[in-house]
Design a protein around this motif. Structure first.
Motif, short mmCIF file in Angstrom:
data_model
loop_
_atom_site.label_atom_id
_atom_site.label_comp_id
_atom_site.label_asym_id
_atom_site.label_seq_id
_atom_site.Cartn_x
_atom_site.Cartn_y
_atom_site.Cartn_z
N ALA A 24 0.82 -1.22 0.00
CA ALA A 24 0.00 0.00 0.00
C ALA A 24 0.86 1.27 0.00
N GLY A 25 2.18 1.12 0.03
CA GLY A 25 3.05 2.29 -0.11
C GLY A 25 3.67 2.80 1.17
N TYR A 26 3.51 2.07 2.27
CA TYR A 26 4.12 2.50 3.54
C TYR A 26 5.60 2.07 3.58
N ASN A 27 6.35 2.81 4.34
CA ASN A 27 7.76 2.48 4.58
C ASN A 27 7.79 1.59 5.83
N VAL A 28 8.06 0.29 5.66
CA VAL A 28 7.84 -0.68 6.75
C VAL A 28 9.16 -1.26 7.26
N THR A 29 9.33 -1.21 8.58
CA THR A 29 10.47 -1.85 9.24
C THR A 29 9.93 -2.85 10.27
N VAL A 30 10.43 -4.08 10.21
CA VAL A 30 10.05 -5.12 11.16
C VAL A 30 11.21 -5.34 12.13
N LEU A 31 10.92 -5.31 13.43
CA LEU A 31 11.93 -5.54 14.47
C LEU A 31 11.64 -6.85 15.18
N GLU A 32 12.54 -7.80 15.09
CA GLU A 32 12.37 -9.13 15.68
C GLU A 32 13.44 -9.36 16.74
N LYS A 33 13.01 -9.74 17.96
CA LYS A 33 13.96 -9.91 19.07
C LYS A 33 14.86 -11.13 18.90
N ASN A 34 14.39 -12.17 18.23
CA ASN A 34 15.18 -13.39 18.09
C ASN A 34 16.12 -13.33 16.88
N LYS A 35 16.95 -14.36 16.74
CA LYS A 35 17.97 -14.35 15.68
C LYS A 35 17.38 -14.59 14.30
N THR A 36 16.20 -15.22 14.26
CA THR A 36 15.56 -15.50 12.97
C THR A 36 14.11 -15.05 13.01
N VAL A 37 13.53 -14.85 11.85
CA VAL A 37 12.11 -14.49 11.78
C VAL A 37 11.27 -15.75 12.05
N SER A 244 15.38 -6.28 19.89
CA SER A 244 14.36 -6.33 20.93
C SER A 244 13.84 -4.92 21.23
N VAL A 245 12.52 -4.79 21.38
CA VAL A 245 11.91 -3.49 21.70
C VAL A 245 11.65 -3.43 23.20
N LYS A 246 12.19 -2.39 23.85
CA LYS A 246 12.06 -2.26 25.30
C LYS A 246 11.03 -1.21 25.70
N GLU A 247 10.65 -0.34 24.76
CA GLU A 247 9.70 0.73 25.10
C GLU A 247 9.02 1.25 23.84
N CYS A 415 9.35 -25.26 26.84
CA CYS A 415 8.16 -25.24 27.71
C CYS A 415 7.86 -23.81 28.15
N ILE A 416 7.07 -23.68 29.20
CA ILE A 416 6.52 -22.39 29.63
C ILE A 416 7.60 -21.31 29.76
N ASN A 417 8.71 -21.64 30.42
CA ASN A 417 9.77 -20.64 30.60
C ASN A 417 10.32 -20.15 29.27
N ASP A 418 10.38 -21.05 28.28
CA ASP A 418 10.90 -20.68 26.96
C ASP A 418 9.90 -19.80 26.19
N PHE A 419 8.61 -20.11 26.32
CA PHE A 419 7.59 -19.26 25.68
C PHE A 419 7.65 -17.84 26.23
N ILE A 420 7.91 -17.74 27.53
CA ILE A 420 8.03 -16.41 28.15
C ILE A 420 9.31 -15.72 27.69
N LYS A 421 10.43 -16.46 27.72
CA LYS A 421 11.74 -15.87 27.38
C LYS A 421 11.81 -15.49 25.89
N ASP A 422 11.37 -16.39 25.03
CA ASP A 422 11.54 -16.16 23.58
C ASP A 422 10.45 -15.29 22.97
N TYR A 423 9.22 -15.36 23.53
CA TYR A 423 8.09 -14.67 22.89
C TYR A 423 7.38 -13.69 23.81
#
Length: 486
Positions: A24-37, A244-247, A415-423
């Protein structure tokens, strides 16, 4: 001048939105905290084995086709699909296994063999499910959840009673054999709630299962992510990993940008595909739409304990997708939704992609993924992971009549700790927020912030809900909303 959009996260919904907005013509930047998308749909590569870390089921192929068609592309431009036959099998006991094949006629014959007269009921049930699927795809799931009026159409009004009955009630009314009933109740588990809490209308998932079938993208589900990443880049999207986005910075009620890796990045619009609850912790309390008590009262889809296992031999008596329902279904569901605790006797699911796809494991070896659904927010320790690994492997060996413990080359767990840490996942949930009656459509968290201008959300906690196809749709819905308002 083109407006700029920063998208937080690079899962299915974020990548979908990035494509629509760039188109649609927007200038788009994606920020991903992990090493891969990929978000929850990342990949694990180890010793020649390939595992999908997250989703392993490819259902509703028409939704993927519709996504790529919006860019004059086809899934086959990027990856090869194979329809699985059998789609999956279910163990109810060592000597009781039901296999679901790749066409409704074959499935009807299977049902008839188990319960005389059930094939006629099944055809009627799937006919209704097909109609609901058409209504859901045409009238409901592509609506942004802004107003209750979105649910109002001639087709939905005629089916209003289906929102006040539930899947379990409908299935048990028609099918007396408990095994067949459980197979028909299984697909709604993808929606994150018990069959008894899922409105009857959602039986369209049974059409997705028996009518459309189960597919496998060659080299795994991650190929879909790679396809979307390629498409996004072709459209001019800038993707940054380990960002990673902190704020999220808000001034005078307006989102101005984000702080990532200690740098401020300004943008006209902020869109978060990260966990909704987590995203709101990135802004001041006064700008949050939903309180902690709001989230704590919601019905979340389960968390999961996952194992990724390399076996040094080919396994027998299993299919690509194999479900183990040899314990009490209701008891395990109770331990997830009603009295959250580690289940005494868990149901579990196993996927062996190397049965279909030689690229998943070295010659003569097998890649196995085991999943146990859990209540979110449980205590997660290495000792508990090992205890449950031993439980399911012992049952697996008994039910499939083979020894495998000494053939394990390695195992990785998640498991649960990884879902919290990674996502940054709320309580470590794996699938987002369940689609119960009070968490459907306009009753889900909104795509557009009501307190911060230019702040938007997408993904499994907003509309239309949990799962891969809904995530693609969510990305489209939020991009349409942004385009409409900006």
């Amino acid at each position: 001048m083109k407006k700029s959009v920063i998208i937080i996260g690079a899962g299915f919904s974020s990548l979908a939105a990035s494509c629509y907005l760039a188109q649609a013509g927007y200038n788009v930047t994606v920020l991903e905290k992990n090493k891969t998308v990929g978000g929850r749909a990342r990949q694990l590569l180890k010793d020649g084995f390939t595992f999908d870390i997250g989703p392993t089921w490819y259902w509703m192929p028409d939704v993927f086709e519709r996504f790529f068609a919006d860019f004059n592309k086809k899934p086959s431009d990027y990856y090869t699909l194979e329809k699985l036959n059998p789609a999956y099998s279910v163990y109810f006991d060592k000597d009781e296994q039901i296999t679901i094949e790749d066409s409704l006629d074959k499935i009807c014959k299977t049902f008839e063999d188990v319960e005389k007269g059930s094939s006629i009921k099944l055809k009627k049930f799937i006919d209704k499910a097909r109609t609901n699927y058409d209504i859901a795809i045409k009238d409901l799931v592509y609506k942004p959840g802004v107003s209750p009026l979105e649910l109002m159409s001639t087709a939905t009004i005629m089916r209003v009673n289906q929102f006040f009955s539930n899947i379990k009630r409908d299935v048990r009314k028609s099918f007396k054999n408990i095994r067949l009933a459980q197979i028909l109740e299984f697909p709604v588990l993808f929606l994150g709630a018990k069959p008894s809490n899922t409105p009857s209308f959602y039986n369209f998932m049974n059409y997705a299962d028996f009518g459309l079938g189960t597919f496998h993208p060659k080299k795994g589900m991650y190929q879909v992510i790679l396809a979307m990443e390629t498409l996004a880049k072709e459209l001019g999207v800038n993707i940054k990993t380990e960002a990673s986005v902190k704020e999220i910075e808000v001034k005078s009620g307006k989102a101005k940008g984000v702080v990532s890796n200690n740098h401020f990045l300004g943008a006209d619009i902020i869109l978060s595909g990260a966990d909704y609850w987590h995203t709101e912790t990135l802004i001041e309390k006064k700008y949050r739409q939903y309180s902690e008590s709001y989230w704590s009262k919601k019905t979340f889809a389960p968390a999961a304990l996952l194992f990724y296992i390399g076996f040094d031999k080919k396994l027998k008596n299993v299919n690509h997708h194999t479900l183990f329902f040899d314990v009490d279904f209701d008891e395990h569901a109770f331990d997830i939704y009603d009295n959250p605790k580690w289940p005494d006797n868990p149901l579990f699911y196993a996927s062996f992609p190397s049965i279909t796809d030689k690229s998943s494991a070295p010659e003569g070896k097998e890649a196995g993924i085991f999943l146990i659904p859990l209540a979110p927010g449980l205590n997660d320790t290495p000792e508990l992971r090992q205890l449950y690994f031993d439980k399911v492997i012992k049952r697996f060996e008994h039910l499939t009549s083979q020894k495998v413990t000494d053939n394990i080359l390695f195992k990785e767990s998640f498991c649960i700790n990884d879902f919290i840490k990674d996502y940054n996942s709320y309580k470590g949930n794996a699938y987002g927020m369940a689609n119960t009656l009070t968490q459907t459509a306009f009753l889900r968290p909104k795509l557009k912030s009501s307190k911060v201008n230019n702040l938007y959300f997408t993904g499994q906690l907003t509309v239309p809900g949990p799962g891969v196809p809904p995530s693609l749709i969510s990305g489209k819905l939020v991009s349409e909303l942004i385009i409409k308002h900006h």
